[in-house]
Design an enzyme around this catalytic site. Structure first.
Site, PDB file in Angstrom:
ATOM      1  N   GLN A   1       0.843  -1.198   0.000  1.00  0.00           N
ATOM      2  CA  GLN A   1       0.000   0.000   0.000  1.00  0.00           C
ATOM      3  C   GLN A   1       0.878   1.247   0.000  1.00  0.00           C
ATOM      4  O   GLN A   1       0.372   2.363  -0.083  1.00  0.00           O
ATOM      5  CB  GLN A   1      -0.881   0.027   1.256  1.00  0.00           C
ATOM      6  CG  GLN A   1      -1.769  -1.196   1.409  1.00  0.00           C
ATOM      7  CD  GLN A   1      -2.408  -1.263   2.788  1.00  0.00           C
ATOM      8  OE1 GLN A   1      -3.403  -0.589   3.055  1.00  0.00           O
ATOM      9  NE2 GLN A   1      -1.830  -2.050   3.667  1.00  0.00           N
TER      10      GLN A   1
ATOM     11  N   HIS B   1      -1.296   1.385  -4.399  1.00  0.00           N
ATOM     12  CA  HIS B   1      -1.642   2.802  -4.303  1.00  0.00           C
ATOM     13  C   HIS B   1      -0.738   3.679  -5.167  1.00  0.00           C
ATOM     14  O   HIS B   1      -0.625   4.866  -4.941  1.00  0.00           O
ATOM     15  CB  HIS B   1      -1.611   3.265  -2.831  1.00  0.00           C
ATOM     16  CG  HIS B   1      -2.689   2.628  -1.997  1.00  0.00           C
ATOM     17  ND1 HIS B   1      -2.690   2.630  -0.612  1.00  0.00           N
ATOM     18  CD2 HIS B   1      -3.815   1.962  -2.358  1.00  0.00           C
ATOM     19  CE1 HIS B   1      -3.760   1.990  -0.174  1.00  0.00           C
ATOM     20  NE2 HIS B   1      -4.465   1.566  -1.196  1.00  0.00           N
TER      21      HIS B   1
ATOM     22  N   CYS C   1       1.799  19.252 -17.991  1.00  0.00           N
ATOM     23  CA  CYS C   1       2.568  18.258 -18.757  1.00  0.00           C
ATOM     24  C   CYS C   1       3.450  18.923 -19.815  1.00  0.00           C
ATOM     25  O   CYS C   1       2.982  19.786 -20.560  1.00  0.00           O
ATOM     26  CB  CYS C   1       1.575  17.305 -19.415  1.00  0.00           C
ATOM     27  SG  CYS C   1       2.303  16.099 -20.509  1.00  0.00           S
TER      28      CYS C   1
ATOM     29  N   SER D   1      -2.368  -1.091   9.457  1.00  0.00           N
ATOM     30  CA  SER D   1      -3.516  -1.107  10.370  1.00  0.00           C
ATOM     31  C   SER D   1      -4.667  -1.922   9.774  1.00  0.00           C
ATOM     32  O   SER D   1      -5.659  -2.174  10.447  1.00  0.00           O
ATOM     33  CB  SER D   1      -3.979   0.316  10.665  1.00  0.00           C
ATOM     34  OG  SER D   1      -4.416   0.950   9.473  1.00  0.00           O
TER      35      SER D   1
HETATM   36  P1  OAD Z   1      -1.475   2.993   8.969  1.00  0.00           P
HETATM   37  O1  OAD Z   1      -0.781   4.207   9.469  1.00  0.00           O
HETATM   38  O2  OAD Z   1      -2.942   2.972   8.966  1.00  0.00           O
HETATM   39  O3  OAD Z   1      -0.984   1.724   9.802  1.00  0.00           O
HETATM   40  C1  OAD Z   1       0.363   1.484  10.035  1.00  0.00           C
HETATM   41  C2  OAD Z   1       0.464   0.450  11.146  1.00  0.00           C
HETATM   42  O4  OAD Z   1       1.836   0.096  11.275  1.00  0.00           O
HETATM   43  C3  OAD Z   1       0.007   0.952  12.497  1.00  0.00           C
HETATM   44  O5  OAD Z   1      -0.955   0.056  13.010  1.00  0.00           O
HETATM   45  C4  OAD Z   1       1.298   0.947  13.361  1.00  0.00           C
HETATM   46  O6  OAD Z   1       1.050   0.505  14.682  1.00  0.00           O
HETATM   47  C5  OAD Z   1       2.156  -0.045  12.642  1.00  0.00           C
HETATM   48  N1  OAD Z   1       3.606   0.171  12.745  1.00  0.00           N
HETATM   49  C6  OAD Z   1       4.300   1.323  12.663  1.00  0.00           C
HETATM   50  N2  OAD Z   1       5.623   1.114  12.733  1.00  0.00           N
HETATM   51  C7  OAD Z   1       5.784  -0.237  12.870  1.00  0.00           C
HETATM   52  C8  OAD Z   1       6.914  -1.104  13.006  1.00  0.00           C
HETATM   53  N3  OAD Z   1       8.181  -0.633  12.995  1.00  0.00           N
HETATM   54  N4  OAD Z   1       6.693  -2.437  13.137  1.00  0.00           N
HETATM   55  C9  OAD Z   1       5.424  -2.926  13.141  1.00  0.00           C
HETATM   56  N5  OAD Z   1       4.335  -2.166  13.007  1.00  0.00           N
HETATM   57  C10 OAD Z   1       4.491  -0.839  12.866  1.00  0.00           C
HETATM   58  O7  OAD Z   1      -0.869   2.709   7.510  1.00  0.00           O
HETATM   59  P2  OAD Z   1      -1.444   1.738   6.374  1.00  0.00           P
HETATM   60  O8  OAD Z   1      -2.119   0.560   6.957  1.00  0.00           O
HETATM   61  O9  OAD Z   1      -0.340   1.523   5.418  1.00  0.00           O
HETATM   62  O10 OAD Z   1      -3.609   5.285   1.518  1.00  0.00           O
HETATM   63  O11 OAD Z   1      -2.511   2.683   5.719  1.00  0.00           O
HETATM   64  C11 OAD Z   1      -3.184   2.264   4.556  1.00  0.00           C
HETATM   65  C12 OAD Z   1      -3.459   3.432   3.642  1.00  0.00           C
HETATM   66  O12 OAD Z   1      -4.063   4.509   4.360  1.00  0.00           O
HETATM   67  C13 OAD Z   1      -2.237   4.080   3.044  1.00  0.00           C
HETATM   68  O13 OAD Z   1      -1.732   3.373   1.937  1.00  0.00           O
HETATM   69  C14 OAD Z   1      -2.739   5.428   2.646  1.00  0.00           C
HETATM   70  C15 OAD Z   1      -3.527   5.765   3.881  1.00  0.00           C
HETATM   71  O14 OAD Z   1      -4.573   6.640   3.714  1.00  0.00           O
HETATM   72  C16 OAD Z   1      -3.403   6.034   0.420  1.00  0.00           C
HETATM   73  O15 OAD Z   1      -2.512   6.858   0.362  1.00  0.00           O
HETATM   74  C17 OAD Z   1      -4.339   5.750  -0.693  1.00  0.00           C
HETATM   75 ZN    ZN Z   2       0.237  15.183 -21.150  1.00  0.00          ZN
END
Ligand code: OAD
Ligand code: ZN
Length: 246
Positions: free
Chosen positions: A100, A118, A151, A193
């Site tokens: 993601q 993404h 562009c 998450s």
């Molecule tokens: P989140 O910020 O929702 O979740 C990240 C998770 O990683 C949290 O639950 C933290 O506790 C955990 N975490 C952080 N550091 C860590 C480590 N060193 N070891 C283990 N766990 C750790 O991020 P995503 O789940 O990636 O979308 O969020 C999904 C999407 O929401 C993203 O791709 C983005 C956002 O809106 C778009 O940009 C379209």
């Molecule tokens: Zn163009």
């Protein structure tokens, strides 16, 4: 220990896949989204909606560059978690990484089979002709007041080559991810998450037929479903697993 059990499952699996989220990149100095001090603490997610981009590309781009600077401003390099996933692929026990994240760090660490659900923040895309360009010089133009950036080929409006809220995922990428999840004998969901759809549906799909392993600092909605749950740091757990294949 559970590490050995997971390594054993990976060794026995015909198809194994990892889904990664922002938590795999925090050790590279990139904040995640939903933790305290995360991106959505400092910025309003509504500002990054596709509708906002269309309605007011100038304000959108100014915010976008500010956010990009806050998240990726430092010298960003892959960490032990990215490297462990690349090592597992080289060892032949991991078939793909579905991410993601938009930071490009899996490829930088040497992972070859990467599905970017993404998109990638290292590029921008033209809304008119679909040309792609490096993001860095475009961000520079925005900082210099050339905004919204257009562009070089056709004068169309440029958009970060990432999936904004309110935007569809690239259909090919999501289909590939679904197939990986469906086929997976072992599915690792790491550093996410697991709260954003449709990415969060993948571990559920995988758990129907395969072994689900979750590695995250805090509990997720899949905590009850996972066969193995490590409430731990990905930069410790993943290298420990990868170390079993050296
Ligand atoms: P989140 O910020 O929702 O979740 C990240 C998770 O990683 C949290 O639950 C933290 O506790 C955990 N975490 C952080 N550091 C860590 C480590 N060193 N070891 C283990 N766990 C750790 O991020 P995503 O789940 O990636 O979308 O969020 C999904 C999407 O929401 C993203 O791709 C983005 C956002 O809106 C778009 O940009 C379209
Ligand atoms: Zn163009």
């Amino acid at each position: 220990r559970d590490i050995d059990a997971v390594a054993g499952e990976l060794r026995a699996a015909d198809h194994a896949v990892a889904l990664t989220g922002a938590g795999v990149s925090t050790a590279s100095g990139i904040p995640d989204f939903r933790s305290e001090g995360g991106i959505w603490d400092k910025f309003d997610p509504n500002e990054f909606h596709y509708q906002r981009f269309l309605a007011d590309p100038t304000t959108f781009w100014e915010k976008r560059v500010e956010m990009h600077e806050a998240a990726f401003g430092g010298d960003v390099e892959p960490n032990a978690a990215h490297e462990a996933l690349a090592e597992m692929e080289r060892a032949g026990v991991l078939d793909a990484v579905v991410t993601q994240n938009t930071d490009g760090l899996h490829a930088a660490a040497g992972s070859e089979s990467v599905v970017e659900l993404h998109g990638t923040g290292t590029r921008v895309a033209c809304e008119e002709c679909d040309s792609r360009f490096d993001a860095a010089p475009v961000h520079e133009r925005v900082r210099d007041g050339d905004v919204p950036p257009t562009c070089e080929d056709c004068g169309g409006l440029l958009k970060p080559d990432v999936v904004l809220f309110g935007e569809e995922m690239p259909p090919g990428a999501f289909q590939a991810a679904r197939n990986h999840a469906q086929d997976a004998d072992v599915f690792l969901a790491v550093g996410s998450s697991l709260s954003v759809q449709p990415a969060a549906s993948l571990p559920r799909l995988a758990a129907r037929n395969g072994t689900l392993v979750v590695v995250n600092l805090e509990e997720t909605p899949l905590s009850g479903t996972a066969d193995y749950e490590f409430l731990a740091d990905v930069t410790e757990v993943l290298p420990a697993v990868a170390g079993r294949f050296l």
